[in-house]
Scaffold this motif. Structure first.
Motif, PDB file in Angstrom:
ATOM      1  N   SER A 144       0.855  -1.188   0.000  1.00  0.00           N
ATOM      2  CA  SER A 144       0.000   0.000   0.000  1.00  0.00           C
ATOM      3  C   SER A 144       0.892   1.240   0.000  1.00  0.00           C
ATOM      4  N   ARG A 153      -2.886   8.049   5.884  1.00  0.00           N
ATOM      5  CA  ARG A 153      -3.739   6.865   5.757  1.00  0.00           C
ATOM      6  C   ARG A 153      -3.198   6.004   4.626  1.00  0.00           C
ATOM      7  N   ASN A 154      -3.405   4.675   4.753  1.00  0.00           N
ATOM      8  CA  ASN A 154      -2.935   3.749   3.718  1.00  0.00           C
ATOM      9  C   ASN A 154      -3.995   3.556   2.634  1.00  0.00           C
ATOM     10  N   TYR A 155      -3.535   3.418   1.426  1.00  0.00           N
ATOM     11  CA  TYR A 155      -4.415   3.081   0.297  1.00  0.00           C
ATOM     12  C   TYR A 155      -3.712   2.073  -0.599  1.00  0.00           C
ATOM     13  N   THR A 156      -4.524   1.251  -1.312  1.00  0.00           N
ATOM     14  CA  THR A 156      -3.974   0.140  -2.097  1.00  0.00           C
ATOM     15  C   THR A 156      -3.979   0.489  -3.588  1.00  0.00           C
ATOM     16  N   LEU A 201      -9.099   3.058  -5.456  1.00  0.00           N
ATOM     17  CA  LEU A 201     -10.547   3.070  -5.251  1.00  0.00           C
ATOM     18  C   LEU A 201     -10.735   3.500  -3.798  1.00  0.00           C
ATOM     19  N   VAL A 202     -11.345   4.657  -3.599  1.00  0.00           N
ATOM     20  CA  VAL A 202     -11.419   5.224  -2.249  1.00  0.00           C
ATOM     21  C   VAL A 202     -12.870   5.290  -1.797  1.00  0.00           C
ATOM     22  N   LYS A 203     -13.121   4.752  -0.610  1.00  0.00           N
ATOM     23  CA  LYS A 203     -14.454   4.888  -0.014  1.00  0.00           C
ATOM     24  C   LYS A 203     -14.459   6.139   0.856  1.00  0.00           C
ATOM     25  N   TYR A 239     -15.985   8.173   3.833  1.00  0.00           N
ATOM     26  CA  TYR A 239     -16.803   8.033   5.053  1.00  0.00           C
ATOM     27  C   TYR A 239     -17.254   9.422   5.474  1.00  0.00           C
ATOM     28  N   GLY A 259     -15.281  10.432   8.186  1.00  0.00           N
ATOM     29  CA  GLY A 259     -13.838  10.163   7.987  1.00  0.00           C
ATOM     30  C   GLY A 259     -13.119  11.397   7.454  1.00  0.00           C
ATOM     31  N   GLU A 260     -12.287  11.950   8.345  1.00  0.00           N
ATOM     32  CA  GLU A 260     -11.573  13.187   8.000  1.00  0.00           C
ATOM     33  C   GLU A 260     -10.745  13.012   6.725  1.00  0.00           C
ATOM     34  N   SER A 281     -10.643  10.472   4.314  1.00  0.00           N
ATOM     35  CA  SER A 281     -11.287  10.065   3.040  1.00  0.00           C
ATOM     36  C   SER A 281     -12.095  11.224   2.457  1.00  0.00           C
ATOM     37  N   GLU A 298       2.548  -5.222   2.837  1.00  0.00           N
ATOM     38  CA  GLU A 298       1.621  -5.810   3.825  1.00  0.00           C
ATOM     39  C   GLU A 298       1.787  -7.323   3.915  1.00  0.00           C
ATOM     40  N   LEU A 329      -9.322  -4.980  -2.561  1.00  0.00           N
ATOM     41  CA  LEU A 329      -8.295  -4.353  -3.413  1.00  0.00           C
ATOM     42  C   LEU A 329      -6.926  -5.048  -3.340  1.00  0.00           C
ATOM     43  N   PRO A 351     -13.190  -4.158   7.025  1.00  0.00           N
ATOM     44  CA  PRO A 351     -13.341  -3.419   8.285  1.00  0.00           C
ATOM     45  C   PRO A 351     -13.176  -4.351   9.487  1.00  0.00           C
ATOM     46  N   ILE A 398      -5.149  -5.702   7.953  1.00  0.00           N
ATOM     47  CA  ILE A 398      -5.921  -4.635   8.598  1.00  0.00           C
ATOM     48  C   ILE A 398      -5.319  -3.266   8.262  1.00  0.00           C
TER      49      ILE A 398
HETATM   50  C1  LIG Z   1      -3.119  -1.382   4.273  1.00  0.00           C
HETATM   51  C2  LIG Z   1      -4.378  -0.578   4.082  1.00  0.00           C
HETATM   52  C3  LIG Z   1      -4.847  -0.362   2.806  1.00  0.00           C
HETATM   53  C4  LIG Z   1      -6.003   0.401   2.629  1.00  0.00           C
HETATM   54  N1  LIG Z   1      -6.463   0.617   1.353  1.00  0.00           N
HETATM   55  C5  LIG Z   1      -7.589   1.344   1.167  1.00  0.00           C
HETATM   56  C6  LIG Z   1      -8.070   1.605  -0.135  1.00  0.00           C
HETATM   57  O1  LIG Z   1      -7.492   1.201  -1.125  1.00  0.00           O
HETATM   58  N2  LIG Z   1      -9.218   2.317  -0.244  1.00  0.00           N
HETATM   59  C7  LIG Z   1      -9.884   2.813   0.847  1.00  0.00           C
HETATM   60  O2  LIG Z   1     -10.918   3.472   0.671  1.00  0.00           O
HETATM   61  N3  LIG Z   1      -9.431   2.593   2.078  1.00  0.00           N
HETATM   62  C8  LIG Z   1      -8.304   1.902   2.270  1.00  0.00           C
HETATM   63  N4  LIG Z   1      -7.826   1.700   3.542  1.00  0.00           N
HETATM   64  C9  LIG Z   1      -8.505   2.384   4.672  1.00  0.00           C
HETATM   65  C10 LIG Z   1      -7.978   3.804   4.801  1.00  0.00           C
HETATM   66  O3  LIG Z   1      -6.638   3.783   5.159  1.00  0.00           O
HETATM   67  C11 LIG Z   1      -8.681   4.667   5.840  1.00  0.00           C
HETATM   68  O4  LIG Z   1      -8.688   3.966   7.034  1.00  0.00           O
HETATM   69  C12 LIG Z   1     -10.097   5.005   5.450  1.00  0.00           C
HETATM   70  O5  LIG Z   1     -10.063   5.762   4.263  1.00  0.00           O
HETATM   71  C13 LIG Z   1     -10.789   5.815   6.520  1.00  0.00           C
HETATM   72  O6  LIG Z   1     -10.006   6.903   6.872  1.00  0.00           O
HETATM   73  P1  LIG Z   1     -10.713   8.218   7.454  1.00  0.00           P
HETATM   74  O7  LIG Z   1      -9.683   9.080   8.064  1.00  0.00           O
HETATM   75  O8  LIG Z   1     -11.527   8.834   6.386  1.00  0.00           O
HETATM   76  O9  LIG Z   1     -11.670   7.674   8.515  1.00  0.00           O
HETATM   77  P2  LIG Z   1     -11.436   7.591  10.079  1.00  0.00           P
HETATM   78  O10 LIG Z   1     -11.460   8.962  10.655  1.00  0.00           O
HETATM   79  O11 LIG Z   1     -10.226   6.770  10.323  1.00  0.00           O
HETATM   80  O12 LIG Z   1     -12.743   6.804  10.481  1.00  0.00           O
HETATM   81  C14 LIG Z   1     -14.029   7.380  10.247  1.00  0.00           C
HETATM   82  C15 LIG Z   1     -15.138   6.377  10.421  1.00  0.00           C
HETATM   83  O13 LIG Z   1     -15.082   5.399   9.375  1.00  0.00           O
HETATM   84  C16 LIG Z   1     -14.986   4.085   9.934  1.00  0.00           C
HETATM   85  N5  LIG Z   1     -14.023   3.354   9.132  1.00  0.00           N
HETATM   86  C17 LIG Z   1     -12.756   3.697   8.941  1.00  0.00           C
HETATM   87  N6  LIG Z   1     -12.176   2.807   8.129  1.00  0.00           N
HETATM   88  C18 LIG Z   1     -13.109   1.908   7.810  1.00  0.00           C
HETATM   89  C19 LIG Z   1     -13.131   0.766   7.004  1.00  0.00           C
HETATM   90  N7  LIG Z   1     -12.035   0.350   6.323  1.00  0.00           N
HETATM   91  N8  LIG Z   1     -14.286   0.080   6.909  1.00  0.00           N
HETATM   92  C20 LIG Z   1     -15.386   0.468   7.560  1.00  0.00           C
HETATM   93  N9  LIG Z   1     -15.421   1.544   8.337  1.00  0.00           N
HETATM   94  C21 LIG Z   1     -14.312   2.243   8.465  1.00  0.00           C
HETATM   95  C22 LIG Z   1     -14.484   4.267  11.328  1.00  0.00           C
HETATM   96  O14 LIG Z   1     -14.981   3.262  12.166  1.00  0.00           O
HETATM   97  C23 LIG Z   1     -15.090   5.604  11.708  1.00  0.00           C
HETATM   98  O15 LIG Z   1     -16.402   5.455  12.164  1.00  0.00           O
HETATM   99  C24 LIG Z   1      -6.695   0.935   3.744  1.00  0.00           C
HETATM  100  C25 LIG Z   1      -6.201   0.711   5.032  1.00  0.00           C
HETATM  101  C26 LIG Z   1      -5.050  -0.053   5.185  1.00  0.00           C
HETATM  102  C27 LIG Z   1      -4.534  -0.279   6.569  1.00  0.00           C
END
Ligand SMILES: Cc1cc2nc3c(=O)[nH]c(=O)nc-3n(C[C@H](O)[C@H](O)[C@H](O)COP(=O)(O)OP(=O)(O)OC[C@H]3O[C@@H](n4cnc5c(N)ncnc54)[C@H](O)[C@@H]3O)c2cc1C
Length: 501
Positions: A179, A191-194, A227-229, A231, A234-235, A237, A257, A307, A459, A501
Motif C-alpha cells: 500500500s 492513511r494507507n491506500y492500495t 478506489l477510495v471509499k 466516510y 472520515g476526515e 477520506s 503488507e 483491493l 473493516p 488490517i
Molecule cells: C493497508 C491498508 C490499505 C487500505 N487501502 C484502502 C483503499 O485502497 N481504499 C480505501 O478506501 N481505504 C483503504 N484503507 C482504509 C484507509 O486507510 C482509511 O482507514 C479510510 O479511508 C478511513 O479513513 P478516514 O480518516 O476517512 O476515517 P477515520 O477517521 O479513520 O474513520 C471514520 C469512520 O469510518 C470508519 N471506518 C474507517 N475505516 C473503515 C473501514 N475500512 N471500513 C469500515 N469503516 C471504516 C471508522 O470506524 C469511523 O467510524 C486501507 C487501510 C489499510 C490499513
C-alpha cells in the motif's frame, strides 16, 4: 643632364669662385650669423653640408609617387598604414583576451541560472524514484471519477513523471501486497491506500466513465488507480475525495503488507499478466510435473478490502495457483464494472473464482462459504523430494498400464468400433493460443482442492466475524490475536491465515 648641373655646382663650390647668393635657393638658407668675411666673399661650404642642404626636407609619401616609380623591395608604408597595421595586429593578438569579458559574463549568467534553480527548485521533484519508503514524494491527481454515492476512482501520477521516469522501476509485482501512505498536510495525518496497476487510457464522452488499462510496460509505471471509499465521518477520506484535478498529494511507500513465500515454481517463467482482452492473455507456461503444484488460496474480503487481492491478480507475475474469493459488498455498484470484467477474465483463465455477496440483496458470508484447509503443496525441501517420488511412481504406473494394454491388445482389436475412435484426434502440435483456450479446452476444471492459505481483509467488524480480532501489539508487529469466527470452526490456525488490517 641633372647630374651635369649638380657636378657643375659642386665644381663651383669647391673652387673659390664666389657665386651669386641669390642664384641658388639653398644658399639663401645660410644663417645670418654665418662666418661671412668682411670682404663679402662667402667662405667655402663643406661638400657634406652642402649635400645635406641640397636634400629636400619633405617626407616621402608613396602616394605622391605619380611617376610610378617601382621599388625592388616593397614600398615603405605610409604612417597611416603603419598605424592601422599596428592596430590590426594588436587586435589579432588579443582576440581571446578581448572575448574574455564576454565569456566571463556568459559563464556567470549560466552559473547564476543553475544556482537559482538549485536553491529555489523543490528538491523532491529532482528525486528520480517513483516511491520512497521514508520520504513523501509529490503526486498529482490526474483523474477522478465518482463510481457511486461513496466510492471514487482516483488516478495518481508521479509529478514530473516524464522527466524522472527510470525504466528499471517496477512497483507492481504479484508476489507481494503493498500500500502507499498518503499525507494530509493540514492536520498532518497519514492513511494507507492500495494502488491498482491501472491507468486511465481515455474517457467515455457520454458517461465520462474512464477506460482503464492495465500497467503492463515499464513506461506506463508512475501512474496508478485508487478506489477510495468516502466516510461521512472520515476526515481523511473526505479530504482525499475532494481533491481536484491536478491537485498535489504526497505519498510514501511501498508499505509491504504481505510477501508471498518462496515456492519452487518461482524459478520457472512467470504466469502471464492479465490483459484488457480475454483473447490477448497468454497461456500459462507448462510447469514440470515433478515440482510441487502451486497453492490454492481463499480470500475473504469486504468492501475496499478486496483491493489487495485485485492488486495481486492484475499485476505482472500474478500468483500461479488458484484463488477462491468471497467478496462482501453493500451494493453491487461498490465495485466498478471494469474491475468486475477483469475478475471475470481471471475466472475464464482458471486463475480465480469470485463469489459476490451483496448485503443489500440479503447475502452474507456464512459457514457454508468457508472450506476446511489442507496442507500446503510446498512447505520445505522435503516436499520437493516427495513430489519427485510421487511423479516417479506415476510414470511407473503408466508404464505398467501400457504393458498390460499390449498383452490384452488382441482382445481390444476385436471390440466393435467406438465413437471416440471415429472422431479424429487433435494434432498434438496444436497449442492453445491464449489462457482462455488453454483453460477451457485443455484443463476444463479449476483444481478441486481445498485452500492451504486464507486472507481476510476488510473493516474490523468483518475481520472479527470471519477470524477473530487481530492483535499487533508487539515489537515484531506479528498478529497474535486469537483465532475465532468462521475460520476457527473449520479448523484453520494462525499459521495458515493472514488478517490484512
Ligand atoms: C493497508 C491498508 C490499505 C487500505 N487501502 C484502502 C483503499 O485502497 N481504499 C480505501 O478506501 N481505504 C483503504 N484503507 C482504509 C484507509 O486507510 C482509511 O482507514 C479510510 O479511508 C478511513 O479513513 P478516514 O480518516 O476517512 O476515517 P477515520 O477517521 O479513520 O474513520 C471514520 C469512520 O469510518 C470508519 N471506518 C474507517 N475505516 C473503515 C473501514 N475500512 N471500513 C469500515 N469503516 C471504516 C471508522 O470506524 C469511523 O467510524 C486501507 C487501510 C489499510 C490499513
Amino acid at each position: 643632364m641633372l647630374r651635369r648641373v649638380r657636378l657643375l655646382r659642386q665644381v663651383r663650390l669647391n673652387s673659390n669662385v664666389p657665386g651669386r647668393p641669390n642664384e641658388s635657393g639653398d644658399l639663401e638658407k645660410i644663417p645670418k650669423h654665418s662666418n661671412v668675411s668682411s670682404s663679402g666673399s662667402i667662405p667655402p661650404i663643406k661638400t657634406s653640408i652642402s649635400n645635406m642642404l641640397a636634400k629636400k626636407k619633405v617626407e616621402y609619401n608613396p602616394e605622391d609617387n605619380k611617376e610610378g616609380v617601382t621599388y625592388e623591395f616593397h614600398a615603405p608604408q605610409s604612417p597611416l598604414e603603419v598605424r592601422s597595421e599596428q592596430i590590426r595586429k594588436s587586435h589579432q593578438a588579443s582576440k581571446w583576451r578581448k572575448m574574455l569579458p564576454s565569456l566571463a559574463v556568459g559563464g556567470a549568467l549560466i552559473w547564476g541560472f543553475y544556482a537559482y534553480n538549485y536553491f529555489t527548485a523543490d528538491k523532491k521533484e529532482a528525486i528520480p524514484d517513483l516511491l520512497l519508503p521514508d520520504r513523501f514524494l509529490p503526486y498529482l491527481v490526474s483523474f477522478k471519477y465518482q463510481v457511486d454515492q461513496d466510492h471514487y476512482l482516483i488516478e495518481l501520477t508521479r509529478k514530473n513523471r516524464g522527466s524522472i521516469l527510470a525504466p528499471h522501476q517496477q512497483l507492481f509485482d504479484g508476489k507481494r501486497i503493498w500500500s502507499v501512505e498518503i499525507k494530509q498536510p493540514e492536520i498532518n495525518i497519514v492513511r494507507n491506500y492500495t494502488p491498482l496497476p491501472l491507468y486511465v487510457a481515455g474517457i467515455d464522452p457520454d458517461t465520462q466513465e474512464p477506460h482503464l488499462r492495465l500497467v503492463t510496460k515499464p513506461e506506463e509505471e508512475g501512474k496508478f488507480v485508487l478506489l477510495v471509499k468516502r466516510y461521512d465521518s472520515g476526515e481523511f477520506s473526505r479530504w482525499l475525495t475532494s481533491r481536484k484535478l491536478l491537485d498535489e498529494v504526497e505519498l510514501r511507500g511501498p508499505v509491504v503488507e504481505y510477501k508471498v513465500p518462496y515456492h519452487p515454481l518461482d524459478k520457472f517463467p512467470a504466469r502471464p499478466q492479465l490483459q484488457p482482452l480475454l483473447s490477448k492473455i497468454q497461456p500459462d507456461p507448462e510447469y514440470p510435473e515433478n515440482i510441487p503444484k502451486p497453492e490454492t488460496w481463499a480470500f475473504y474480503a469486504a468492501g475496499t478490502g478486496v483491493l489487495p487481492l485485485l492488486q495481486m491478480l492484475y499485476s505482472p507475475n500474478p500468483p500461479k495457483g488458484f484463488i477462491n474469493a468471497y467478496v462482501s459488498l453493500r451494493k453491487e455498484s461498490n465495485l466498478p464494472s471494469q474491475l468486475k470484467t477483469l475478475n471475470y477474465f481471471a475466472e475464464k483463465c482458471g486463475r480465480a473464482k469470485f463469489t459476490y455477496l451483496i448485503s443489500d440483496n440479503g447475502d452474507r458470508l456464512e459457514a457454508k462459504h468457508v472450506s476446511r484447509p489442507q496442507l500446503p503443496n510446498f512447505s520445505g525441501l522435503m516436499d520437493v523430494k516427495i513430489s519427485e517420488e510421487v511423479y516417479r511412481q506415476k510414470l511407473l504406473a503408466q508404464k505398467r498400464q501400457e504393458v498390460k494394454n499390449q498383452i490384452q491388445g488382441a482382445r481390444i482389436e476385436e471390440r466393435p468400433l467406438q465413437e471416440e475412435d471415429v472422431i479424429p484426434k487433435l494434432d498434438i502440435r496444436l497449442q492453445p493460443q491464449n489462457a482462455f483456450q488453454q483453460f477451457s479446452f485443455f484443463r476444463k476444471q479449476p483444481p478441486q482442492v481445498y485452500p492451504s492459505f486464507a486472507f481476510i481483509c476488510g473493516p474490523e467488524g468483518f475481520i472479527s466475524y470471519v477470524s477473530g480480532r487481530p492483535n499487533l501489539n508487539n515489537l515484531e508487529q506479528k498478529d497474535t490475536g486469537d483465532l475465532s469466527g468462521l475460520l476457527k470452526d473449520k479448523g484453520w490456525t494462525l499459521s495458515n491465515i493472514k488478517r490484512l488490517i
